[in-house]
Design an enzyme around this catalytic site. Structure first.
Site, PDB file in Angstrom:
ATOM      1  CB  CYS A  63      -0.986  -0.003   1.169  1.00 49.68           C
ATOM      2  SG  CYS A  63      -0.251   0.340   2.773  1.00 49.68           S
ATOM      3  NE  ARG A  64      -0.343   7.541   1.839  1.00 54.36           N
ATOM      4  CZ  ARG A  64       0.375   8.214   2.744  1.00 54.36           C
ATOM      5  NH1 ARG A  64       1.520   8.749   2.404  1.00 54.36           N
ATOM      6  NH2 ARG A  64      -0.063   8.351   3.966  1.00 54.36           N
TER       7      ARG A  64
END
Length: 98
Positions: A63-64
């Site tokens: 994810c980020r």
């Protein structure tokens, strides 16, 4: 929770190891770049995609920052999947993107 560093993932990719990456960010976040070959399954849809995943495959969640992929890792682990969280997420990724 099983974790893997960004550097370990980059090493595995460079060595052409058979790894399966799943990016759980939202679609608009992928516009900033994604790891080549990654499978995109937004976190909110993961529970509906379980039938598409194999318990014989090892997955690395992305994810980020590593937070959402951490939740995804815990969720999949609770169903018996082999899964690791890429700590630091795309914020620490300096490898190739598409």
């Amino acid at each position: 929770m099983n974790e893997v560093t960004v550097q370990e993932v980059q090493r595995l990719l460079a060595a052409k190891e058979p790894i399966t990456l799943i990016d759980v960010r939202e679609a608009e976040e992928l516009e900033t770049g994604k790891i080549p070959g990654v499978i995109h399954i937004p976190l909110g849809l993961l529970e509906f995609k379980l039938q598409d995943l194999s318990k014989d495959t090892s997955y690395i969640m992305v994810c980020r920052s590593g937070a959402r992929s951490g939740r995804a890792t815990q969720f999949l682990e609770s169903y018996g999947y082999q899964v690791k969280n890429m700590i630091g997420g795309m914020m620490n990724w300096d490898g190739a993107t598409e």
